[in-house]
Scaffold this motif. Structure first.
Motif, mmCIF file in Angstrom:
data_model
loop_
_atom_site.group_PDB
_atom_site.id
_atom_site.type_symbol
_atom_site.label_atom_id
_atom_site.label_comp_id
_atom_site.label_asym_id
_atom_site.label_seq_id
_atom_site.Cartn_x
_atom_site.Cartn_y
_atom_site.Cartn_z
ATOM 1 N N PHE A 31 4.524 33.979 9.899
ATOM 2 C CA PHE A 31 5.614 33.736 8.962
ATOM 3 C C PHE A 31 5.204 33.026 7.674
ATOM 4 O O PHE A 31 5.982 32.981 6.724
ATOM 5 N N ALA A 32 4.016 32.447 7.654
ATOM 6 C CA ALA A 32 3.515 31.780 6.443
ATOM 7 C C ALA A 32 2.010 31.994 6.371
ATOM 8 O O ALA A 32 1.227 31.048 6.456
ATOM 9 N N PRO A 33 1.592 33.271 6.246
ATOM 10 C CA PRO A 33 0.165 33.585 6.328
ATOM 11 C C PRO A 33 -0.694 32.894 5.267
ATOM 12 O O PRO A 33 -1.880 32.673 5.490
ATOM 13 N N ALA A 34 -0.116 32.512 4.160
ATOM 14 C CA ALA A 34 -0.880 31.827 3.120
ATOM 15 C C ALA A 34 -1.054 30.341 3.452
ATOM 16 O O ALA A 34 -1.770 29.631 2.759
ATOM 17 N N GLY A 35 -0.402 29.879 4.509
ATOM 18 C CA GLY A 35 -0.496 28.471 4.891
ATOM 19 C C GLY A 35 0.212 27.556 3.923
ATOM 20 O O GLY A 35 -0.117 26.383 3.817
ATOM 21 N N ASP A 36 1.210 28.094 3.237
ATOM 22 C CA ASP A 36 1.980 27.335 2.251
ATOM 23 C C ASP A 36 2.719 26.182 2.925
ATOM 24 O O ASP A 36 3.509 26.395 3.852
ATOM 25 N N ALA A 37 2.463 24.964 2.482
ATOM 26 C CA ALA A 37 3.081 23.772 3.076
ATOM 27 C C ALA A 37 4.606 23.833 3.004
ATOM 28 O O ALA A 37 5.283 23.433 3.953
ATOM 29 N N LYS A 42 9.720 24.400 5.817
ATOM 30 C CA LYS A 42 11.011 25.084 5.961
ATOM 31 C C LYS A 42 11.195 25.592 7.396
ATOM 32 O O LYS A 42 12.269 25.459 7.978
ATOM 33 N N MET A 43 10.132 26.144 7.984
ATOM 34 C CA MET A 43 10.197 26.602 9.366
ATOM 35 C C MET A 43 10.489 25.423 10.294
ATOM 36 O O MET A 43 11.312 25.535 11.210
ATOM 37 N N ALA A 44 9.834 24.298 10.041
ATOM 38 C CA ALA A 44 10.055 23.097 10.856
ATOM 39 C C ALA A 44 11.494 22.608 10.725
ATOM 40 O O ALA A 44 12.114 22.231 11.723
ATOM 41 N N ALA A 45 12.021 22.625 9.514
ATOM 42 C CA ALA A 45 13.395 22.177 9.292
ATOM 43 C C ALA A 45 14.389 23.072 10.037
ATOM 44 O O ALA A 45 15.370 22.585 10.603
ATOM 45 N N GLN A 46 14.121 24.381 10.044
ATOM 46 C CA GLN A 46 15.011 25.300 10.756
ATOM 47 C C GLN A 46 14.992 25.030 12.256
ATOM 48 O O GLN A 46 16.037 25.041 12.907
ATOM 49 N N LEU A 47 13.813 24.776 12.800
ATOM 50 C CA LEU A 47 13.729 24.455 14.228
ATOM 51 C C LEU A 47 14.423 23.135 14.536
ATOM 52 O O LEU A 47 15.124 23.009 15.529
ATOM 53 N N ALA A 65 8.467 21.821 15.890
ATOM 54 C CA ALA A 65 8.738 21.453 14.498
ATOM 55 C C ALA A 65 7.785 20.345 14.053
ATOM 56 O O ALA A 65 7.270 20.376 12.927
ATOM 57 N N ALA A 66 7.523 19.393 14.931
ATOM 58 C CA ALA A 66 6.580 18.311 14.607
ATOM 59 C C ALA A 66 5.183 18.879 14.384
ATOM 60 O O ALA A 66 4.464 18.448 13.468
ATOM 61 N N ALA A 67 4.788 19.848 15.192
ATOM 62 C CA ALA A 67 3.468 20.474 15.022
ATOM 63 C C ALA A 67 3.401 21.248 13.706
ATOM 64 O O ALA A 67 2.378 21.214 13.010
ATOM 65 N N LEU A 68 4.472 21.933 13.344
ATOM 66 C CA LEU A 68 4.499 22.650 12.071
ATOM 67 C C LEU A 68 4.417 21.664 10.889
ATOM 68 O O LEU A 68 3.712 21.943 9.911
ATOM 69 N N ARG A 73 1.311 19.096 6.470
ATOM 70 C CA ARG A 73 0.632 17.960 5.851
ATOM 71 C C ARG A 73 -0.862 18.219 5.680
ATOM 72 O O ARG A 73 -1.490 17.709 4.766
ATOM 73 N N SER A 74 -1.414 19.032 6.576
ATOM 74 C CA SER A 74 -2.851 19.345 6.527
ATOM 75 C C SER A 74 -3.159 20.448 5.520
ATOM 76 O O SER A 74 -4.323 20.633 5.167
#
Length: 75
Positions: A31-37, A42-47, A65-68, A73-74
């Motif tokens: 869902f975020a192949p470019a690794g865009d933070a 956004k994925m974490a917020a949805q979860l 969500a915490a892992a995302l 951050r990385s």
């Protein structure tokens, strides 16, 4: 200040933490192949907001969500 997401991941047993980070990387690859933070956050917020499929319970969604967020951050 406490990083709740970091504390949540740190509280997981090492094997569960590794599985969560792997699952987050797999989701990010799809869902975020470019690794865009921003996309990862956004994925974490949805979860965190409860947007998940019927197979995922609330606790797992919150840990994922915490892992995302960790990946974001990385990035």
């Amino acid at each position: 200040m406490v990083d709740f997401d970091g504390a949540l991941l740190d509280a997981c047993p090492p094997d569960v933490r590794a599985d969560l980070l792997l699952e987050a990387k797999l989701l990010a690859g799809v869902f975020a192949p470019a690794g865009d933070a921003a996309a990862l956050a956004k994925m974490a917020a949805q979860l965190s907001a409860g947007e998940r499929d019927a197979e995922m319970d609330r606790a797992h969604a919150r840990r994922l969500a915490a892992a995302l967020k960790h990946l974001a951050r990385s990035a």
